[in-house]
Design a protein around this motif. Structure first.
Motif, mmCIF file in Angstrom:
data_model
loop_
_atom_site.group_PDB
_atom_site.id
_atom_site.type_symbol
_atom_site.label_atom_id
_atom_site.label_comp_id
_atom_site.label_asym_id
_atom_site.label_seq_id
_atom_site.Cartn_x
_atom_site.Cartn_y
_atom_site.Cartn_z
ATOM 1 N N ALA A 47 0.813 -1.214 0.000
ATOM 2 C CA ALA A 47 0.000 0.000 0.000
ATOM 3 C C ALA A 47 0.852 1.272 0.000
ATOM 4 O O ALA A 47 0.352 2.353 -0.310
ATOM 5 C CB ALA A 47 -0.924 0.004 1.227
ATOM 6 N N LEU A 48 2.144 1.145 0.320
ATOM 7 C CA LEU A 48 3.000 2.318 0.371
ATOM 8 C C LEU A 48 3.333 2.808 -1.040
ATOM 9 O O LEU A 48 3.552 2.003 -1.949
ATOM 10 C CB LEU A 48 4.293 1.996 1.127
ATOM 11 N N PRO A 49 3.384 4.115 -1.240
ATOM 12 C CA PRO A 49 3.686 4.657 -2.571
ATOM 13 C C PRO A 49 5.018 4.133 -3.108
ATOM 14 O O PRO A 49 6.025 4.119 -2.393
ATOM 15 C CB PRO A 49 3.740 6.173 -2.326
ATOM 16 N N GLY A 50 5.010 3.670 -4.332
ATOM 17 C CA GLY A 50 6.235 3.235 -4.989
ATOM 18 C C GLY A 50 6.603 1.784 -4.769
ATOM 19 O O GLY A 50 7.405 1.225 -5.528
ATOM 20 N N VAL A 51 6.019 1.140 -3.748
ATOM 21 C CA VAL A 51 6.406 -0.228 -3.435
ATOM 22 C C VAL A 51 5.937 -1.197 -4.517
ATOM 23 O O VAL A 51 6.653 -2.135 -4.885
ATOM 24 C CB VAL A 51 5.861 -0.650 -2.058
ATOM 25 N N SER A 52 4.731 -0.975 -5.046
ATOM 26 C CA SER A 52 4.214 -1.898 -6.055
ATOM 27 C C SER A 52 5.077 -1.896 -7.312
ATOM 28 O O SER A 52 5.370 -2.949 -7.888
ATOM 29 C CB SER A 52 2.773 -1.559 -6.417
ATOM 30 N N SER A 53 5.513 -0.709 -7.751
ATOM 31 C CA SER A 53 6.365 -0.638 -8.939
ATOM 32 C C SER A 53 7.730 -1.257 -8.662
ATOM 33 O O SER A 53 8.318 -1.919 -9.527
ATOM 34 C CB SER A 53 6.520 0.812 -9.408
ATOM 35 N N LEU A 54 8.242 -1.070 -7.427
ATOM 36 C CA LEU A 54 9.514 -1.676 -7.043
ATOM 37 C C LEU A 54 9.394 -3.197 -7.040
ATOM 38 O O LEU A 54 10.255 -3.902 -7.586
ATOM 39 C CB LEU A 54 9.936 -1.182 -5.660
ATOM 40 N N PHE A 55 8.323 -3.707 -6.445
ATOM 41 C CA PHE A 55 8.118 -5.150 -6.394
ATOM 42 C C PHE A 55 7.960 -5.713 -7.801
ATOM 43 O O PHE A 55 8.479 -6.795 -8.105
ATOM 44 C CB PHE A 55 6.886 -5.477 -5.558
ATOM 45 N N SER A 56 7.267 -4.970 -8.666
ATOM 46 C CA SER A 56 7.102 -5.407 -10.051
ATOM 47 C C SER A 56 8.453 -5.555 -10.732
ATOM 48 O O SER A 56 8.690 -6.533 -11.456
ATOM 49 C CB SER A 56 6.224 -4.414 -10.815
ATOM 50 N N ARG A 57 9.358 -4.605 -10.488
ATOM 51 C CA ARG A 57 10.687 -4.679 -11.108
ATOM 52 C C ARG A 57 11.511 -5.819 -10.518
ATOM 53 O O ARG A 57 12.195 -6.548 -11.237
ATOM 54 C CB ARG A 57 11.429 -3.350 -10.930
ATOM 55 N N LEU A 58 11.433 -5.982 -9.194
ATOM 56 C CA LEU A 58 12.230 -7.009 -8.529
ATOM 57 C C LEU A 58 11.800 -8.417 -8.916
ATOM 58 O O LEU A 58 12.601 -9.360 -8.867
ATOM 59 C CB LEU A 58 12.139 -6.837 -7.005
ATOM 60 N N THR A 59 10.535 -8.570 -9.285
ATOM 61 C CA THR A 59 10.012 -9.909 -9.587
ATOM 62 C C THR A 59 9.767 -10.122 -11.083
ATOM 63 O O THR A 59 9.104 -11.095 -11.454
ATOM 64 C CB THR A 59 8.684 -10.141 -8.831
ATOM 65 N N ARG A 60 10.300 -9.243 -11.912
ATOM 66 C CA ARG A 60 9.995 -9.354 -13.340
ATOM 67 C C ARG A 60 10.532 -10.648 -13.952
ATOM 68 O O ARG A 60 10.038 -11.094 -14.991
ATOM 69 C CB ARG A 60 10.557 -8.149 -14.097
ATOM 70 N N ASP A 61 11.533 -11.272 -13.321
ATOM 71 C CA ASP A 61 12.076 -12.517 -13.855
ATOM 72 C C ASP A 61 11.366 -13.755 -13.318
ATOM 73 O O ASP A 61 11.695 -14.879 -13.708
ATOM 74 C CB ASP A 61 13.578 -12.607 -13.542
ATOM 75 N N TRP A 62 10.405 -13.557 -12.402
ATOM 76 C CA TRP A 62 9.669 -14.697 -11.885
ATOM 77 C C TRP A 62 8.741 -15.227 -12.968
ATOM 78 O O TRP A 62 8.074 -14.465 -13.670
ATOM 79 C CB TRP A 62 8.830 -14.304 -10.671
ATOM 80 N N THR A 63 8.675 -16.527 -13.099
ATOM 81 C CA THR A 63 7.766 -17.120 -14.068
ATOM 82 C C THR A 63 6.353 -17.144 -13.483
ATOM 83 O O THR A 63 6.176 -17.117 -12.254
ATOM 84 C CB THR A 63 8.189 -18.555 -14.409
ATOM 85 N N PRO A 64 5.325 -17.229 -14.334
ATOM 86 C CA PRO A 64 3.960 -17.368 -13.814
ATOM 87 C C PRO A 64 3.812 -18.577 -12.903
ATOM 88 O O PRO A 64 3.074 -18.531 -11.911
ATOM 89 C CB PRO A 64 3.122 -17.511 -15.088
ATOM 90 N N GLU A 65 4.515 -19.664 -13.228
ATOM 91 C CA GLU A 65 4.450 -20.855 -12.390
ATOM 92 C C GLU A 65 4.982 -20.567 -10.984
ATOM 93 O O GLU A 65 4.397 -21.003 -9.977
ATOM 94 C CB GLU A 65 5.246 -22.002 -13.014
ATOM 95 N N GLN A 66 6.096 -19.831 -10.905
ATOM 96 C CA GLN A 66 6.659 -19.485 -9.602
ATOM 97 C C GLN A 66 5.702 -18.599 -8.812
ATOM 98 O O GLN A 66 5.528 -18.773 -7.597
ATOM 99 C CB GLN A 66 8.000 -18.776 -9.791
#
Length: 348
Positions: A171-190
């Motif tokens: 819910a904190l500003p900017g965290v969702s975009s950061l998490f999106s970048r950090l997990t961009r290499d995760w596969t849908p299965e993961q």
């Protein structure tokens, strides 16, 4: 009572969609799109087995969709005419025009849907965030609710589960975009395995087919440009709702609910504490409590037969299975604790 929104609604034959991937529709289900002032909602219908059955509305939780109810709805098709809504920004529903993802905003969307279709009063069934939304709807519009069923409702806790902390952080500003970048290499299965580990008491109950369908849905969602924004804003809405006091507080509103209420809690729930079951049973007047020691956060997906039977008993015992108006005044049940060590069905 009447809502503050005009019932200007049109129903289309097919859901609103600008995506390349189609939403899965199980056998016996139908999808339709309902246009309302400021938003468009996709509704997944499981018609009753015969005409004239009372309506039910199912409301999913954070990051969920109407597909979360596909295992439960057919088990009640002889008792209710079921519909499950995709909340704004989730499932196949596009974001609301005002970007309001608060619990009140989501509750307003549900009220608009019910008012526009003239389906109320309904048997209202919600999970997690959907449970908080359903609580608010039942409190402010008792004329729309016959019975209320809450599966692991997201009601305020003084000591939240550790695994629920990421929701607050998101819910904190900017965290969702950061998490999106950090997990961009995760596969849908993961991603799906992570969600199932968090939400299921025993992820092993998920069938290979269920896992495959979940991966396909995850792939589709990750293509949506508003996915992370809807997640972040809805997470913020939950946190904000937890801080509200007075008559707008969720626990105060729980005390105002008139409809016969069933509460379902899982003993292995990592997101909503099992210890909240007793507090909830005391807050919702004349409620009944079903505890499932081996279930996690989505008992209706893990043990659909057991949950369906409890809902059936709620409806039949309250006398709300027929055309009887608001069921709140018919609640004759007491606080009962029915424990189940195992269910008869597998996960969806």
């Amino acid at each position: 009572m009447s809502s503050t929104e005009p019932p200007e609604t049109r129903t289309a034959a097919a859901p609103h969609s600008s995506r390349t991937r189609a939403v899965r529709v199980a056998d016996g289900e139908e999808l339709r799109s309902v246009a309302l002032p400021g938003l468009t909602l996709t509704v997944r219908a499981r018609p009753g087995n015969r005409p004239g059955l009372p309506p039910a509305l199912y409301v999913h939780g954070l990051a969920g969709s109407s597909q979360n109810w596909s295992a439960l709805m057919p088990l009640l098709a002889d008792l209710v005419d079921g519909e499950a809504v995709d909340l704004p920004g989730f499932g196949d529903s596009p974001p609301p025009d005002d970007s309001n993802y608060s619990v009140t905003g989501h509750a307003r969307a549900v009220i608009r849907l019910l008012d526009s279709g003239g389906r109320g009063p309904v048997h209202l069934i919600g999970n997690s965030l959907g449970g908080a939304i359903a609580t608010r709807v039942a409190a402010v519009r008792p004329d729309l609710v016959r019975t209320l069923t809450l599966v692991s409702p997201a009601l305020p806790e003084l000591r939240a589960q550790r695994n629920a902390w990421p929701t607050a952080l998101l819910a904190l500003p900017g965290v969702s975009s950061l998490f999106s970048r950090l997990t961009r290499d995760w596969t849908p299965e993961q991603r799906v395995r992570g969600v199932m580990t968090l939400c299921y008491g025993d992820p092993g109950r998920v069938t290979d087919e269920g896992f495959r369908h979940a991966v396909e849905e995850m792939e589709r969602r990750l293509e949506l440009p508003y996915f992370w924004d809807a997640m972040a804003r809805s997470s913020r809405g939950i946190v904000d709702a937890y801080t509200l006091g007075g008559q707008h507080g969720l626990w105060r509103q729980a005390e105002r609910v008139l409809a016969p209420t069933l509460l379902v809690y899982g003993g292995r729930d990592q997101l909503v504490s099992f210890r909240m079951a007793r507090k909830a049973a005391a807050a919702f007047r004349g409620s009944r409590l079903l505890t499932l020691p081996d279930a996690g956060h989505v008992a209706m997906m893990e043990y659909p037969e057991t949950v369906a039977q409890a809902i059936r008993e709620l409806i039949e015992d309250s006398g709300a299975g027929a055309e009887s108006g608001v069921g709140g005044n018919r609640n004759t049940s007491d606080n009962s604790d029915t424990s189940e060590n195992s269910g008869d069905s597998g996960g969806s």
